[in-house]
Structures are given as structure tokens and as C-alpha cells.
Scaffold this active site. Structure first.
Site, mmCIF file in Angstrom:
data_model
loop_
_atom_site.group_PDB
_atom_site.id
_atom_site.type_symbol
_atom_site.label_atom_id
_atom_site.label_comp_id
_atom_site.label_asym_id
_atom_site.label_seq_id
_atom_site.Cartn_x
_atom_site.Cartn_y
_atom_site.Cartn_z
ATOM 1 N N GLU A 87 9.060 1.256 11.283
ATOM 2 C CA GLU A 87 10.097 2.291 11.147
ATOM 3 C C GLU A 87 9.360 3.620 11.194
ATOM 4 O OE1 GLU A 87 12.298 1.209 7.596
ATOM 5 O OE2 GLU A 87 13.321 -0.374 8.672
ATOM 6 N N CYS A 135 13.421 10.827 7.390
ATOM 7 C CA CYS A 135 13.200 10.450 8.789
ATOM 8 C C CYS A 135 14.470 10.600 9.613
ATOM 9 C CB CYS A 135 12.696 9.028 8.863
ATOM 10 S SG CYS A 135 13.796 7.870 8.053
ATOM 11 N N LYS A 167 0.887 -1.169 0.000
ATOM 12 C CA LYS A 167 0.000 0.000 0.000
ATOM 13 C C LYS A 167 0.920 1.213 0.000
ATOM 14 C CE LYS A 167 -2.051 2.940 1.874
ATOM 15 N NZ LYS A 167 -1.793 4.350 1.491
ATOM 16 N N GLU A 213 8.348 16.415 15.822
ATOM 17 C CA GLU A 213 8.822 16.192 14.454
ATOM 18 C C GLU A 213 8.092 17.131 13.490
ATOM 19 O OE1 GLU A 213 7.660 12.611 12.208
ATOM 20 O OE2 GLU A 213 9.762 12.388 11.635
#
Ligand code: NAD
Length: 484
Positions: free
Chosen positions: A253, A287, A177, A388
Site C-alpha cells: 500500500e 495517503c 516493524k 507526493e
């Protein structure tokens, strides 16, 4: 206009879900349509993946699978320009990045895991038995089965093949996906799968969003045997809850708020070069990027000035122009989020050393542009310093001692990566051991040997992928005990 179809059992099919627009981030124009999968399409994809395990794929030897993986790498490289253009149109990232990182690594992942599966062994134990005959134990790796692969938009092909390649190397089948922002390269890979002779049903793609759509249908599907996910921590929590039904293994992750630590004995030029990339590469949508920088007081001003110059040195523009070094953000929604932090920084009284807003982009006014930005002067609990952002921005805080730097870096719910800049050998080892992260770089950033463990601690993830660690997730170890 391109229409991105689902790829189920080797065939491109329109899905029963809603149709989504695909935007070119550089201009904001709608350049394609995504045909989302409905629940029935996800059922069909999982069913095809299950059936393929029982077909020729399930009977293939490791060398046969390895030969196909190598053909996949060659197949991507043979259509390099097509993959490159597809990735650029989806993300707006410059050719200078996508042609050096995204597409080559997307292809290389298949060769890396082909090598890995060929060269990995398992353990054997001989044991004594009361009758003196003894017994032999050996472990074999068996595929887990149907793996759900849920991906983000920041490095679409690279991060997807990072999971698909080891999953296939281990003999699993997959239902992917991709992010609804970046459907193109996963779809194109379906064509390569057919062209190189991957049996139908081994690789399937379902499009759409997450909650109440393809992402949720897939991760809650009872016939999925394992879920590997890269994306935000909050989504990871939802996926973990979905995986609890049926006790399916997950590899997560997730997000980060990575700290860079710069000591006053570091080589300033090398550090600025590396840390500049860590803060701004891929418009900050990495990331592993550095949004918090701790700099020893004696070099603070020089470092801050140098980094601001780096930020101002980026060339924003047409991503197909080889001279462009920074593209826009991926979507209007993401830019709104990043800008909300730019506003919070200003409202909180930050000193803005570079950027801080939206650049004027003649001819690209509808695109999702943002200025690379450097701040100082905020406290550690400011949202800009603790949450973040995922944009091309960073905040610098001075420190005096090594202990203080370690304490500041660890004061975060996240634990993905750090980069430490110093010429002190003992200090480098000492600090690297103390930072609570999955990956600690010293005098470099994003230098990746794909055999090494990759993943995050704390809220940045569960599990490690890379090298033999990927095999741990994509296989079950079965022990066979033979009485001699
Ligand atoms: P996201 O979590 O919003 O979406 C990732 C994927 O999950 C998309 O395909 C999305 O459609 C799907 N999804 C969303 N909700 C879902 C649900 N409830 N059930 C199932 N699927 C769902 O992440 P993003 O915005 O695409 O990517 C950016 C994030 O990814 C950042 O937080 C970044 O740090 C993280 N990231 C982590 C790594 C790593 O290796 N640790 C690498 C790249 C990106």
C-alpha cells in the site's frame, strides 16, 4: 523518558542495534529512546514467530482465535487513554482526531477480521470421472506462516492493526516493524497481547529504521513467508526486490497524488466540508489525501475562496487540547521536505491563497509546524502538482469538460484514490469508472466500509486488503480433490 523495547517471544528486550531518539513533534523535545533491533534480534523474532506456528496457536480452532481477537479489541479499548496519549506523543496529532479515528479503528480492526474469518467460506466443485464415481474438490484456507508487517508513521496503530488483525485471524504469526518515528502503540500492544493470553511468539515487534537496519533485516529474512507493507513507493520497490529472494508474496500500500474532481453541479457546502478534510486532515499526512484539485471553471473562484477559508480556519496548538484541530508534521525531516515544496511553489510563481510557510507558535517554537496551504496557477508538470508532498496543501486547476477532468486526473504515475463531487448520477458512475485508482469516492471522502477492497493501482500499490481480500493475502488456498 520512555524506552521503547523490542517485543520478542512475549518478552520486552533491549535490541543490539543503535539507540534512536523519540521526539514530540509539538515541541521537538526528545521524550523517549528507541532500542533498535540488530540482525540477531530480528533472527530471534522470526524464530519465535516460526516456533509459535507449531505451538498452541497453530492448533487453535477458528472460534478460539476469534475469541482472542475480540479480547484484543476490548484490551485496547480498556486502555484507550494510554493508547491515545502514546499516539499523540509520537505524532503530535490532535486528540480530536486520534480519539475518533486512530484508536477506535485500531481496536475495531480486530473485531472486523474476527467477523470476517467466521463468516467466510471457500469453493466446492463436484466433478465427473470416467468410472462414474465422481470426485469432490474443496478448498481450504491455510495460514501463510510468518508475516513481516512494515508500517508507516501517519496512522500508526490503525494501519498496523489493519494488517496484524487479519494475519492473526488467519492463523499466521507476525513480526512488526513500526516506523522509527512512531514506536509507541506497537510496543504497548505487546502488553495487551500478553494480558489477553495470545501465546508467546505470535506477535513480535522489532524497532529501528529501514535500510541496513531492522526493516531490511526483516524483509530480506529467508524465514519470512510474506511481507505486507504500507509506506512510500520507493521503499515499496526495495521491499519488492527483497521479496524476490525466495519468491515471497507482497502486499504493497504505497504513495499517492490523489485528484479531487469538482463539477459545477456539486453542492458547494458539502463539497467544501469534504474536500477541506481531504486536503488538510491529519496535517495532510494521509495517503488518501487530495493534493490536486480539478474544479469546473464556473465555480472555480468560489471554490478556491471557500477552501482558502477552510485552511485558515484550522486551530493549531496543543494536541491534548480537545479544541485543537491541526497538529504539526511528524518530524523535522518531513517538515524540511514539505517546506521544499512550499519554496518550489513560490519560485514557480504560484498564487498563494492561504498559508505558504511556518506559523508562529508561541511556546511551541521547536515543533514541526506548518501552515495549511492553497495554491493556484501552476502547470501540471510543476513538482508541487505532480509529486507526493504529504503535507496540508493542495493546488487547484480549472477545467471545462468532463473529458478534460478525467484526462488531468489520470495524468499521474500514482493511482490510489479520487473523490468526485457532482449531483449528476450518470456522470458520477461514468467518471468513477474512468479514473485509474483503487478507490473512487463520490460526494464523500475517507468513508470506509472495512469489508471493501482497499489498495492502489499503478505506482500506488499491489494487491487489495480489506474484508475477504485480506484473507486472500494472509492465507494460501489449498484445493483438496477426493475421488469418491
Ligand atoms: P517509508 O516508506 O519511509 O517508511 C515506511 C516503513 O518502511 C518504515 O517503518 C520504515 O522504517 C521502513 N523502511 C524504510 N526503508 C526500508 C527498507 N529499505 N527496507 C525495509 N523497510 C524499510 O514511509 P513513511 O514516510 O513512513 O510513510 C509515508 C508514506 O506512506 C507516504 O508515501 C504515504 O502515501 C504512504 N502511505 C500509504 C498508504 C496506503 O494505504 N496506500 C497509507 C499510509 C501511508
Amino acid at each position: 523518558m520512555t524506552t521503547y523495547m523490542n517485543f520478542i517471544d512475549g518478552v520486552f528486550v533491549r535490541g543490539g542495534g543503535e539507540s534512536l531518539p523519540n521526539h514530540f513533534p509539538t515541541t521537538g523535545e526528545v521524550i523517549g529512546e528507541i532500542s533498535s533491533a540488530g540482525r540477531a534480534d530480528v533472527d530471534a523474532a522470526v524464530g519465535a514467530a516460526r516456533a509459535a506456528l507449531k505451538g498452541p496457536w497453530g492448533r487453535m480452532s477458528i472460534p478460539e482465535r476469534v475469541a482472542l481477537l475480540r479480547k484484543l479489541a476490548d484490551g485496547i479499548n480498556a486502555r484507550f487513554e494510554e493508547f491515545l496519549a502514546a499516539e499523540i506523543r509520537d505524532t503530535g496529532k490532535p486528540r480530536s482526531i486520534a480519539s475518533h479515528i486512530d484508536i477506535p479503528r485500531g481496536a475495531a480492526n480486530f473485531n472486523v477480521f474476527a467477523d470476517q474469518i467466521l463468516t467466510s467460506s471457500t469453493e466446492t466443485f463436484e466433478m465427473a470421472t470416467p468410472d462414474g464415481a465422481g470426485a469432490l474438490n474443496y478448498a481450504v484456507r491455510v495460514p501463510r506462516g510468518v508475516i513481516a508487517v512494515v508500517c508507516p508513521w501517519n496512522l500508526p496503530l490503525l494501519l498496523m492493526t489493519w494488517k496484524v488483525a487479519p494475519a492473526l485471524a488467519c492463523g499466521n504469526t507476525v513480526v512488526v516493524k513500526p516506523s522509527e518515528e512512531t514506536p509507541a502503540t506497537a510496543t504497548l500492544l505487546g502488553e495487551v497481547m500478553n494480558a489477553v493470553g495470545i501465546p508467546r511468539g505470535v506477535y513480535n515487534v522489532v524497532h529501528g529504521t529501514g535500510p541496513g537496519a531492522a526493516g531490511e533485516f526483516l524483509t530480506t529474512h529467508p524465514d519470512v513467508d510474506g511481507i505486507t507493507f504500507t509506506g512510500e513507493t520507493r521503499t515499496g520497490e526495495a521491499i519488492m526486490r527483497a521479496a524476490a529472494g525466495g519468491v515471497r508474496p507482497v502486499s504493497l500500500e504505497l504513495g499517492g497524488k490523489n485528484a479531487g474532481i469538482i463539477f459545477d453541479d456539486a453542492d458547494l457546502e458539502t463539497t467544501l466540508e469534504g474536500i477541506g478534510r481531504a486536503c488538510f486532515a491529519n496535517t495532510g499526512q494521509v495517503c488518501l489525501g487530495t493534493e490536486r484539485l480539478y474544479v469546473q471553471r464556473g465555480i472555480f473562484d468560489r471554490l478556491a475562496e471557500g477552501l482558502a477559508a477552510k485552511a485558515k480556519g484550522y486551530r493549531l496548538g496543543d494536541p491534548f487540547d480537545p479544541a485543537t484541530t491541526m497538529g504539526p508534521l511528524v518530524s523535522a525531516e518531513h517538515r524540511a521536505k514539505v517546506l521544499s515544496y512550499y519554496d518550489k511553489a513560490r519560485a514557480g510563481g504560484a498564487t498563494i491563497l492561504a498559508g505558504g510557510g511556518i506559523p508562529h507558535m508561541q511556546g511551541y517554537e521547536g515543533g514541526y509546524w506548518i501552515e495549511p496551504t492553497v495554491w493556484t496557477g501552476l502547470s501540471e508538470d510543476a513538482p508541487v502538482v505532480s509529486e507526493e508532498i504529504f503535507g496540508p496543501c493542495t493546488h487547484l486547476t480549472p477545467f471545462d469538460s468532463e473529458e478534460e477532468a478525467v484526462m488531468l486526473a489520470n495524468d499521474s504515475p500514482y493511482g490510489l484514490a479520487t473523490s468526485i463531487w457532482t449531483n449528476g448520477l450518470s456522470r458520477a458512475h461514468r467518471v468513477a469508472r474512468q479514473i485509474e485508482v483503487g478507490i473512487a469516492w463520490v460526494n464523500c471522502w475517507f468513508l470506509r466500509d472495512l469489508r471493501t477492497p482497499f489498495g492502489g493501482s499503478k505506482a500506488s500499490g499491489i494487491g487489495r486488503e480489506g474484508g475477504v481480500h485480506s484473507l486472500e493475502f494472509y492465507t494460501e488456498l489449498r484445493n483438496v480433490c477426493i475421488k469418491l
